[in-house]
Design an enzyme around this catalytic site. Structure first.
Site, PDB file in Angstrom:
ATOM      1  CE1 TYR A   1      -4.085   1.838   0.841  1.00  0.00           C
ATOM      2  CE2 TYR A   1      -3.018   2.603   2.834  1.00  0.00           C
ATOM      3  CZ  TYR A   1      -4.077   2.648   1.947  1.00  0.00           C
ATOM      4  OH  TYR A   1      -5.124   3.507   2.190  1.00  0.00           O
TER       5      TYR A   1
ATOM      6  CG  HIS B   1      -4.166   4.231  -3.201  1.00  0.00           C
ATOM      7  ND1 HIS B   1      -5.425   4.205  -3.775  1.00  0.00           N
ATOM      8  CD2 HIS B   1      -4.117   3.161  -2.364  1.00  0.00           C
ATOM      9  CE1 HIS B   1      -6.096   3.167  -3.306  1.00  0.00           C
ATOM     10  NE2 HIS B   1      -5.336   2.511  -2.454  1.00  0.00           N
TER      11      HIS B   1
ATOM     12  NE  ARG C   1      -8.167   6.578   7.900  1.00  0.00           N
ATOM     13  CZ  ARG C   1      -7.738   5.787   6.917  1.00  0.00           C
ATOM     14  NH1 ARG C   1      -8.375   4.669   6.630  1.00  0.00           N
ATOM     15  NH2 ARG C   1      -6.664   6.121   6.204  1.00  0.00           N
TER      16      ARG C   1
ATOM     17  CD  GLU D   1      -2.164  -3.214  -6.092  1.00  0.00           C
ATOM     18  OE1 GLU D   1      -1.156  -3.801  -5.645  1.00  0.00           O
ATOM     19  OE2 GLU D   1      -3.234  -3.116  -5.463  1.00  0.00           O
TER      20      GLU D   1
ATOM     21  CD  GLN E   1     -10.792  -2.834   0.914  1.00  0.00           C
ATOM     22  OE1 GLN E   1     -11.246  -2.726  -0.231  1.00  0.00           O
ATOM     23  NE2 GLN E   1      -9.662  -2.252   1.284  1.00  0.00           N
TER      24      GLN E   1
ATOM     25  CB  THR F   1      -4.025   1.422  -5.560  1.00  0.00           C
ATOM     26  OG1 THR F   1      -4.787   0.312  -5.136  1.00  0.00           O
ATOM     27  CG2 THR F   1      -4.744   2.148  -6.688  1.00  0.00           C
TER      28      THR F   1
HETATM   29 CA    CA Z   1      -4.190  -3.400  -3.513  1.00  0.00          CA
END
Ligand code: CA
Length: 426
Positions: free
Chosen positions: A135, A140, A149, A207, A246, A352
């Site tokens: 990540y 991203h 958030r 990715e 998710q 990503t």
């Molecule tokens: Ca991913």
């Protein structure tokens, strides 16, 4: 000029062009030479090939006939034998292939071993061992933080100290072209009801993946400087993500079923050796990384790769890989810093890839800002997330030597409707 299966095409101009006359600008030109696995008819055993222009050189047959000392590397119908052979062999084989493909003397022998790429079926190129997804794109992570958030700090407090990641499901890594069935699962519905059913927020993530060749010993961390001894090459990854599943399941242990239903990879693995010209310095890190992640003074593995994402054929994004905060050697060093060992066929993905501009975002969650600004398509429809029948295609390229371009091929997948009571609808 395109290479066709009938045999090598000679270039008649005065310019020095190696046989088989692959145009210098071809993404699979002589500086790329990616490896893949193919079948050329129903039920034929899979064979290993190297792409050159629009053709594939059958390496399983070519090495058996012309390079018997290396035939065992390509005899299994997967890249597994080549991956485990190690850096020195990878370099030797690539040098041999380059010689074969640039010297007229080999043309006659290789001509019968060239097939048109359009006439074969590409297979999963290697046995995926463990799969980890990072990540590591700050843009991203910041966008996701702002979307999910709002009002809180956008990037979590650990993010600039370590490459955040999670363990994915190796067994559901599939090759490009494999249909992706919309997942059913438990998710939170309106007014906090909890229901089971098809995801209503299915997404892609663009990715880059890194493929491990040489394993490491249990208990022995892999330092930054050993990256190229272990990593064979790169591929494209689409980390399909069901955002509704998710977001409900991830607290407090991270993604599970919202990701594990399918991860698509490109059929061609581009060797690290093809990416020398694409290497660039990393961005400034603040705070300074701990010593095991400090790449100051080491060989840099930032990569100037530009991805392109198409939805039903329409270009919707061009995410730039060049700005990734954590590089692949840092991800690998972190992955093994606790003594966890590497296995041949391990795959770790970047996370990503997203740039600063709105048309550089690497997933629909960002492109539609979680549905608040749906993406407009050329046919007049809009998308907040993927619809049944949608096809996502991710391609990428990087600068090669002498102004050439190194292509990474394509990872493609179409969404099939969810199963209802274990059967397909419609
Ligand atoms: Ca991913």
């Amino acid at each position: 000029m395109e290479l066709v299966g009938a045999g090598p095409v000679r270039v008649t101009s005065e310019t020095v062009t190696p046989w088989p006359g692959v145009p210098a600008e071809h993404p699979f030109g002589l500086h790329t030479l990616p490896y893949g696995v193919f079948t050329d008819q129903v039920d034929s055993p899979p064979r290993v090939g190297v792409a050159v222009g629009d053709a594939i050189l059958d390496l399983t047959k070519a090495t058996r006939d012309l390079l018997p000392e290396h035939a065992a590397l390509f005899g299994s119908g997967s890249l597994d034998g080549l991956l485990i052979a190690g850096r020195q062999t990878w370099t030797t084989v690539r040098e041999t292939l380059t010689r074969w493909l640039t010297d007229d003397r080999h043309a006659e022998a290789l001509a019968p071993l060239l097939l048109p790429a359009s006439e074969v079926t590409m297979r999963l190129p290697f046995t995926v061992a463990d799969y980890v997804d990072f990540y590591s794109c700050e843009q991203h992570a910041a966008n996701v933080g702002r979307i999910l958030r709002p009002g809180q700090r956008s990037v979590p407090p650990n993010w600039r100290h370590l490459p955040v990641g999670y363990h994915g499901r190796a067994g559901t890594v599939v090759v490009s072209g494999t249909p992706v069935t919309r997942p059913n699962c438990q998710r939170r519905g309106p007014e906090d009801t909890v229901t089971f059913g098809p995801s209503t927020a299915l997404d892609f993530e663009a990715e880059i993946g890194f493929v491990i060749g040489t394993p490491s010993a249990l208990g022995r961390p892999v330092p930054l400087t050993d990256f190229a001894d272990h990593v064979f090459g790169v591929c494209l990854v689409n980390d399909w993500s069901a955002r509704d599943i998710q977001s409900w399941e991830s607290v407090p242990l991270g993604p599970l079923l919202g990701k594990s239903f399918a991860t698509s990879i490109s059929p061609w693995v581009v060797p690290l050796d093809a990416l020398g010209t694409a290497r660039i310095g990393p961005p400034v890190r603040d705070p300074h990384p701990l010593p095991y992640l400090d790449d100051t003074g080491t060989e840099s593995w930032g990569l100037d790769i530009t991805l392109e994402v198409r939805l039903n054929g329409q270009l919707i994004s061009r995410p730039p890989f060049a700005g990734m905060y954590w590089t692949a050697p840092q991800q690998l060093a972190h992955l093994t810093s606790n003594g966890a060992c590497l296995r041949t066929g391990d795959l770790f993905a970047s996370g990503t890839v997203t740039g600063a501009a709105p048309d550089e975002r690497g997933c629909l969650l960002e492109l539609s800002w979680n549905g608040s600004t749906p993406l407009s398509l050329a046919d007049g429809s809009t998308r907040s997330f993927l619809a049944d029948g949608d096809e996502v295609s991710i391609t990428a390229s990087a600068p090669g030597p002498d102004g050439t371009s190194i292509g990474l091929g394509e990872v493609r997948g179409r969404i099939s409707p969810a199963l209802v009571d274990g059967t397909l609808r419609g």
